[in-house]
Write a protein that holds these residues in place. Structure first.
Motif, PDB file in Angstrom:
ATOM      1  N   PRO A  28       7.670  15.054  29.656  1.00  0.00           N
ATOM      2  CA  PRO A  28       6.269  14.835  30.025  1.00  0.00           C
ATOM      3  C   PRO A  28       5.318  15.612  29.123  1.00  0.00           C
ATOM      4  O   PRO A  28       5.579  16.761  28.749  1.00  0.00           O
ATOM      5  CB  PRO A  28       6.195  15.331  31.471  1.00  0.00           C
ATOM      6  CG  PRO A  28       7.359  16.236  31.642  1.00  0.00           C
ATOM      7  CD  PRO A  28       8.412  15.780  30.694  1.00  0.00           C
ATOM      8  N   ARG A  47       3.287  19.110  25.245  1.00  0.00           N
ATOM      9  CA  ARG A  47       4.199  18.950  26.376  1.00  0.00           C
ATOM     10  C   ARG A  47       3.737  19.763  27.581  1.00  0.00           C
ATOM     11  O   ARG A  47       3.086  20.795  27.437  1.00  0.00           O
ATOM     12  CB  ARG A  47       5.626  19.307  25.974  1.00  0.00           C
ATOM     13  CG  ARG A  47       5.860  20.732  25.602  1.00  0.00           C
ATOM     14  CD  ARG A  47       7.273  20.933  25.053  1.00  0.00           C
ATOM     15  NE  ARG A  47       7.440  20.262  23.767  1.00  0.00           N
ATOM     16  CZ  ARG A  47       8.588  19.756  23.329  1.00  0.00           C
ATOM     17  NH1 ARG A  47       9.668  19.820  24.078  1.00  0.00           N
ATOM     18  NH2 ARG A  47       8.663  19.194  22.150  1.00  0.00           N
ATOM     19  N   PRO A 102      -1.518  17.015  34.641  1.00  0.00           N
ATOM     20  CA  PRO A 102      -1.728  16.577  33.257  1.00  0.00           C
ATOM     21  C   PRO A 102      -3.095  17.001  32.707  1.00  0.00           C
ATOM     22  O   PRO A 102      -3.215  17.310  31.520  1.00  0.00           O
ATOM     23  CB  PRO A 102      -1.609  15.055  33.348  1.00  0.00           C
ATOM     24  CG  PRO A 102      -0.739  14.812  34.538  1.00  0.00           C
ATOM     25  CD  PRO A 102      -1.100  15.890  35.506  1.00  0.00           C
ATOM     26  N   GLU A 150       0.039   5.821  31.307  1.00  0.00           N
ATOM     27  CA  GLU A 150       1.028   6.661  30.622  1.00  0.00           C
ATOM     28  C   GLU A 150       1.553   5.934  29.390  1.00  0.00           C
ATOM     29  O   GLU A 150       1.795   4.729  29.427  1.00  0.00           O
ATOM     30  CB  GLU A 150       2.173   6.962  31.583  1.00  0.00           C
ATOM     31  CG  GLU A 150       3.270   7.824  31.003  1.00  0.00           C
ATOM     32  CD  GLU A 150       4.362   8.073  32.032  1.00  0.00           C
ATOM     33  OE1 GLU A 150       4.220   9.005  32.840  1.00  0.00           O
ATOM     34  OE2 GLU A 150       5.356   7.305  32.038  1.00  0.00           O
ATOM     35  N   ARG A 194       4.577   5.788  26.636  1.00  0.00           N
ATOM     36  CA  ARG A 194       5.952   6.221  26.373  1.00  0.00           C
ATOM     37  C   ARG A 194       6.298   5.987  24.910  1.00  0.00           C
ATOM     38  O   ARG A 194       6.198   4.869  24.422  1.00  0.00           O
ATOM     39  CB  ARG A 194       6.912   5.472  27.305  1.00  0.00           C
ATOM     40  CG  ARG A 194       6.603   5.774  28.768  1.00  0.00           C
ATOM     41  CD  ARG A 194       7.572   5.156  29.730  1.00  0.00           C
ATOM     42  NE  ARG A 194       7.248   5.534  31.113  1.00  0.00           N
ATOM     43  CZ  ARG A 194       7.942   5.172  32.175  1.00  0.00           C
ATOM     44  NH1 ARG A 194       9.028   4.410  32.020  1.00  0.00           N
ATOM     45  NH2 ARG A 194       7.583   5.572  33.388  1.00  0.00           N
ATOM     46  N   ARG A 205       6.692  10.996  27.390  1.00  0.00           N
ATOM     47  CA  ARG A 205       5.830  10.171  28.230  1.00  0.00           C
ATOM     48  C   ARG A 205       4.512  10.920  28.366  1.00  0.00           C
ATOM     49  O   ARG A 205       4.451  11.992  28.962  1.00  0.00           O
ATOM     50  CB  ARG A 205       6.466   9.846  29.583  1.00  0.00           C
ATOM     51  CG  ARG A 205       6.977  10.989  30.404  1.00  0.00           C
ATOM     52  CD  ARG A 205       7.611  10.474  31.702  1.00  0.00           C
ATOM     53  NE  ARG A 205       8.044  11.552  32.568  1.00  0.00           N
ATOM     54  CZ  ARG A 205       7.281  12.140  33.488  1.00  0.00           C
ATOM     55  NH1 ARG A 205       6.024  11.771  33.635  1.00  0.00           N
ATOM     56  NH2 ARG A 205       7.758  13.100  34.243  1.00  0.00           N
ATOM     57  N   THR A 248       0.480  11.420  29.184  1.00  0.00           N
ATOM     58  CA  THR A 248      -0.678  11.062  29.996  1.00  0.00           C
ATOM     59  C   THR A 248      -1.942  11.248  29.150  1.00  0.00           C
ATOM     60  O   THR A 248      -2.266  12.378  28.782  1.00  0.00           O
ATOM     61  CB  THR A 248      -0.778  11.935  31.255  1.00  0.00           C
ATOM     62  OG1 THR A 248       0.388  11.757  32.055  1.00  0.00           O
ATOM     63  CG2 THR A 248      -2.021  11.579  32.065  1.00  0.00           C
TER      64      THR A 248
END
Length: 198
Positions: free
Chosen positions: A34, A72, A80, A107, A109, A115, A117
């Motif tokens: 994330p 990250r 986020p 989101e 990817r 992934r 935001t």
């Protein structure tokens, strides 16, 4: 092309939706790290711009590429938004007091295992920037109207990990904006209803 801020606000997601995402060509079915980025729209009197960075050449991830400030998610980040604001302060020194969060894009990817935001924000001048010399080679602005105009979106391809991958790019002067950054800009164009249905 001008961008109405009310239209911008209503085009964005008010919160992230599970299962609502854009997947880059070549993104694999794998565990994804994330991350969050700030999509900073600067409210200039002569036309809104987007604040972008060029990453330094020695970084492990996306060296030398054009990117939004971000990174990250860390364990201590509350959301986020917190990740995007923290990373922006660390990378370019933009104080969160100058930033107004207006919404989210779906989101994103990536084929490199993230992934992301995208947190869309308005930034009101004046502000002082202090780039982190380890991560950021340059900070610059590109007109928002240029970036979201589909006429400036080029399709490219390259061989990566044994397969032909397709991606968008938005060359601007000496800057080659491509990959995830271009993909998230395309996502905003789509939300604004600027892309024709295939």
């Amino acid at each position: 092309m001008t961008v109405d801020l009310d239209r911008l606000r209503t085009s964005l997601l008010s919160e992230q939706r599970a299962g609502h995402f854009v997947q880059e060509d070549g993104a694999l079915d794998q565990p994804l790290t994330p991350a969050a980025v700030l999509f900073p729209i600067v409210l200039r009197d002569d036309g809104h711009t987007v604040l972008l960075t060029q990453r330094t050449a020695h970084l492990r991830d996306h060296a030398g590429q054009i990117s939004f400030p971000g990174g990250r998610v860390e364990a201590h980040d509350q959301s986020p938004v917190d990740t995007a604001l923290r990373e922006t302060e660390e990378e370019i020194g933009l104080s969160r007091e100058r930033v107004e969060i207006v919404g989210f894009l779906p989101e994103y990817r990536t084929g490199t295992g993230f992934r992301v935001t995208p947190v869309v924000a308005l930034v009101r001048p004046p502000f002082d920037l202090q780039p982190d010399p380890f991560e950021v080679a340059e900070i610059f602005e590109v007109p928002l109207a240029f970036l979201i105009d589909p006429a400036n979106h080029q399709q490219h391809s390259l061989h990566y990990r044994g397969a032909l991958r397709h991606y968008f790019a938005m060359p601007y002067g000496d800057y080659f904006i491509w990959g995830a950054t271009a993909g998230m800009i395309r996502s905003l164009s789509e939300r604004l209803g600027l892309l024709q249905a295939p």
